[in-house]
Enzyme design. Structure first.
Site, mmCIF file in Angstrom:
data_model
loop_
_atom_site.group_PDB
_atom_site.id
_atom_site.type_symbol
_atom_site.label_atom_id
_atom_site.label_comp_id
_atom_site.label_asym_id
_atom_site.label_seq_id
_atom_site.Cartn_x
_atom_site.Cartn_y
_atom_site.Cartn_z
ATOM 1 N N THR A 121 1.689 -40.072 69.389
ATOM 2 C CA THR A 121 2.311 -38.755 69.299
ATOM 3 C C THR A 121 1.640 -37.842 70.318
ATOM 4 O OG1 THR A 121 2.659 -39.131 66.945
ATOM 5 C CG2 THR A 121 2.838 -36.852 67.722
ATOM 6 N N ARG A 149 4.950 -44.715 57.914
ATOM 7 C CA ARG A 149 4.135 -44.009 56.928
ATOM 8 C C ARG A 149 3.007 -44.925 56.494
ATOM 9 N NH1 ARG A 149 8.680 -43.885 52.708
ATOM 10 N NH2 ARG A 149 8.858 -45.918 53.691
ATOM 11 N N CYS A 268 -2.111 -37.166 60.873
ATOM 12 C CA CYS A 268 -0.896 -36.823 61.627
ATOM 13 C C CYS A 268 -0.430 -35.385 61.402
ATOM 14 C CB CYS A 268 0.223 -37.801 61.300
ATOM 15 S SG CYS A 268 -0.092 -39.457 61.949
ATOM 16 N N ARG A 338 -8.847 -39.010 57.032
ATOM 17 C CA ARG A 338 -8.790 -37.942 58.037
ATOM 18 C C ARG A 338 -8.154 -36.695 57.427
ATOM 19 N NH1 ARG A 338 -6.195 -41.371 62.967
ATOM 20 N NH2 ARG A 338 -5.120 -42.345 61.218
HETATM 21 P P1 NAD Z 1 -6.384 -44.689 64.994
HETATM 22 O O1 NAD Z 1 -7.508 -43.791 65.308
HETATM 23 O O2 NAD Z 1 -6.356 -45.428 63.690
HETATM 24 O O3 NAD Z 1 -6.238 -45.807 66.130
HETATM 25 C C1 NAD Z 1 -6.397 -45.548 67.490
HETATM 26 C C2 NAD Z 1 -7.042 -46.792 68.106
HETATM 27 O O4 NAD Z 1 -7.066 -46.657 69.519
HETATM 28 C C3 NAD Z 1 -8.486 -47.010 67.683
HETATM 29 O O5 NAD Z 1 -8.633 -48.307 67.139
HETATM 30 C C4 NAD Z 1 -9.288 -46.838 68.968
HETATM 31 O O6 NAD Z 1 -10.446 -47.637 69.023
HETATM 32 C C5 NAD Z 1 -8.262 -47.256 69.992
HETATM 33 N N1 NAD Z 1 -8.551 -46.803 71.371
HETATM 34 C C6 NAD Z 1 -9.074 -45.630 71.781
HETATM 35 N N2 NAD Z 1 -9.170 -45.591 73.122
HETATM 36 C C7 NAD Z 1 -8.686 -46.775 73.580
HETATM 37 C C8 NAD Z 1 -8.523 -47.346 74.872
HETATM 38 N N3 NAD Z 1 -8.865 -46.673 75.953
HETATM 39 N N4 NAD Z 1 -8.027 -48.598 74.948
HETATM 40 C C9 NAD Z 1 -7.673 -49.291 73.851
HETATM 41 N N5 NAD Z 1 -7.814 -48.803 72.599
HETATM 42 C C10 NAD Z 1 -8.313 -47.566 72.461
HETATM 43 O O7 NAD Z 1 -5.065 -43.811 65.139
HETATM 44 P P2 NAD Z 1 -3.611 -44.103 64.541
HETATM 45 O O8 NAD Z 1 -3.492 -43.510 63.192
HETATM 46 O O9 NAD Z 1 -3.297 -45.535 64.736
HETATM 47 O O10 NAD Z 1 -2.713 -43.217 65.505
HETATM 48 C C11 NAD Z 1 -2.431 -43.605 66.836
HETATM 49 C C12 NAD Z 1 -1.331 -42.708 67.364
HETATM 50 O O11 NAD Z 1 -0.146 -42.941 66.611
HETATM 51 C C13 NAD Z 1 -1.604 -41.214 67.250
HETATM 52 O O12 NAD Z 1 -1.019 -40.549 68.332
HETATM 53 C C14 NAD Z 1 -0.894 -40.843 65.960
HETATM 54 O O13 NAD Z 1 -0.548 -39.473 65.918
HETATM 55 C C15 NAD Z 1 0.332 -41.724 66.052
HETATM 56 N N6 NAD Z 1 0.957 -42.068 64.769
HETATM 57 C C16 NAD Z 1 0.190 -42.446 63.718
HETATM 58 C C17 NAD Z 1 0.780 -42.757 62.504
HETATM 59 C C18 NAD Z 1 -0.049 -43.088 61.291
HETATM 60 O O14 NAD Z 1 0.498 -43.065 60.185
HETATM 61 N N7 NAD Z 1 -1.336 -43.409 61.428
HETATM 62 C C19 NAD Z 1 2.175 -42.709 62.377
HETATM 63 C C20 NAD Z 1 2.942 -42.368 63.495
HETATM 64 C C21 NAD Z 1 2.322 -42.044 64.682
#
Ligand code: NAD
Length: 441
Positions: A121, A149, A268, A338
């Site tokens: 996002t 979700r 989020c 979070r």
């Molecule tokens: P998260 O923190 O669980 O995961 C992010 C991952 O990216 C981590 O494992 C981190 O180590 C890795 N990372 C960081 N830098 C990196 C790099 N340079 N190369 C490779 N890996 C790297 O976050 P998340 O909840 O999975 O969210 C990720 C994105 O998806 C965000 O933008 C979030 O807003 C969006 N999103 C999340 C959800 C949700 O429910 N968690 C739903 C829809 C969208």
């Protein structure tokens, strides 16, 4: 198809396992070696129902691997960007460092015809800037926001309620030739959900990026709307749960996401509405989103109000009292803490002099690491032992089902605060408890 998934957190790990289940050959890449080691051994690094089974099924096909080496992306046709975009410290803006780093690490491994597919996002404008940097590689950027979700992530990934492709477009807003080719490749990636009838919205980059933050802003607004009504109910003696039932029967309004209580949290909604406000400010249209400031404020006020309610129910002070907090995750069926309302309230109560013991079926390791100053217990009964007040802060099914008579035998005082409006006040009062909730008499 061979695909890479860059960033294997709550979004990426589920996406990687699901893509393998859909028949693709997947490499998951993350900078966190502990995470990729666990995933490579078939262990989910966080709690998500169905993920262990999805990982096992994908591993059995031999089509799923994990590594920390960005070079492993070479040879994949599609590269999904799934890294985090948290709130910047001290600001509302999104921190795009991880997107920048992941993108820079991917660039040298791209081949002409590859697709880079953004799922994180991001503030509107990010995709356009990244696409510029792809021109010399012959790869194409698509923005394909994710709506999963937590708690239903596997199901939501395999059976999404919609797919959105943000494509490069021409002056008339129609996909360019590269855009049309990219859409055809993504149609192959998502062949199964599309065959199942998943609606597909094809649009430009800006619309695709805005869809995600607009959806989260709407959901946050709905929750804060009912919590604002709860404030009115509190000052008039009305009952917000009955109010929500009554207005929810109007199908233009709908009952879902109208549950008054401690409000929203997680990785989020809070950061997304703040980043959206910050971006609107940069674009000179901050007035359009000034209502989100109120949505955020209403949400945060619920946490303060809950601490006040604890004080009220204890005769004016919580100093030296024992408080059991049931729930640490920001929502049930997740271990994600979070911006968790439960932990935020627990920490406030502790700061104000109470002895707080927190329990949660899945989130205790994360909670302990983030809030080492709080006390923790493995079960609701242990947390509630000798408690002066019990606060239900996250509506896990096991807490909704608690037997008030049985729990009444372990506490010092039968006082319960229902932070999610999920307990039956009559049953708890009949068992001798003082029952209080947000927005209810
Ligand atoms: P998260 O923190 O669980 O995961 C992010 C991952 O990216 C981590 O494992 C981190 O180590 C890795 N990372 C960081 N830098 C990196 C790099 N340079 N190369 C490779 N890996 C790297 O976050 P998340 O909840 O999975 O969210 C990720 C994105 O998806 C965000 O933008 C979030 O807003 C969006 N999103 C999340 C959800 C949700 O429910 N968690 C739903 C829809 C969208």
């Amino acid at each position: 198809m061979r695909v890479s998934v860059i960033g294997c957190g709550y979004l990426g790990a589920v996406h990687a396992a699901s893509m393998a289940q859909l028949g693709h050959e997947v490499v998951g890449i993350d900078v966190d070696a502990a995470k990729t080691d666990l995933l490579a051994s078939g262990t989910a690094p966080f709690y998500e129902p169905g993920l262990p089974e999805a990982l096992a099924a994908a591993r059995a096909t031999g089509r799923l691997a994990f590594t920390t080496d960005p070079a492993a992306a070479a040879g994949s046709r599609v590269h999904f960007l799934c890294v985090g975009t948290p709130q910047q410290h001290g600001e509302f803006r999104a921190d795009l460092t991880y997107v920048e780093d992941a993108f820079a690490a991917l660039l040298p491994h791209l081949a002409p015809g590859d697709l880079v597919v953004g799922k994180s996002t991001v503030p509107v404008g990010t995709a356009e800037a990244l696409a510029q940097r792809l021109t010399t590689t012959g790869a194409t950027l698509v923005w394909n926001p994710e709506f999963l979700r937590e708690g239903f992530a596997v199901q939501d990934t395999l059976h999404p309620d919609r797919l959105v492709y943000g494509l490069p477009t021409d002056a008339e807003g129609e996909p360019t030739a590269d855009g049309a080719r990219a859409a055809a490749v993504l149609d192959e990636v998502y062949a199964q959900p599309l065959a199942d009838g998943t609606p597909l919205v094809v649009c430009d980059y800006a619309t695709a990026q805005l869809v995600k933050v607009a959806a989260n802003s709407f959901l946050a607004t709905k929750i804060s709307f009912i919590n604002a009504m709860a404030e009115l109910c509190e000052s008039t003696g009305a009952d917000v749960t009955r109010l929500a039932d009554a207005i929810g029967y109007d199908d233009r309004i709908g009952r879902r996401f109208l549950n008054a209580g401690l409000g929203f949290g997680g990785g989020c909604l809070p950061k997304d509405i703040r980043a959206f406000m910050a971006r609107a400010g940069e674009l000179g249209v901050d007035q359009a989103l000034s209502f989100l400031r109120e949505v955020d404020a209403i949400n945060m006020r619920r946490r303060v109000r809950m601490v006040d309610l604890a004080r009220e129910v204890c005769g004016g002070s919580i100093v030296g009292l024992r408080i059991a907090v049931l729930g640490a995750a920001f929502k049930p069926d997740s271990d994600d803490i979070r911006d968790s309302p439960a932990l935020s309230v627990a920490a406030q109560m502790q700061l104000q002099g109470a002895h707080v013991t927190v329990t949660d079926p899945q989130a205790l390791p994360n909670a302990r690491a983030a809030w080492p100053g709080l006390a923790y217990a493995d079960t609701a009964e242990e947390a509630a032992a000798d408690a002066d007040v019990v606060l239900l802060a996250t509506e896990w099914p096991e807490y909704r089902r608690l037997d008030p008579a049985a729990l009444g035998t372990v506490v010092a005082h039968r006082r319960v605060l229902d932070g999610r409006n999920v307990l039956d006040p009559r049953a708890w009062r009949a068992a001798g408890w003082t029952y209080r909730a947000l927005g209810r008499p």
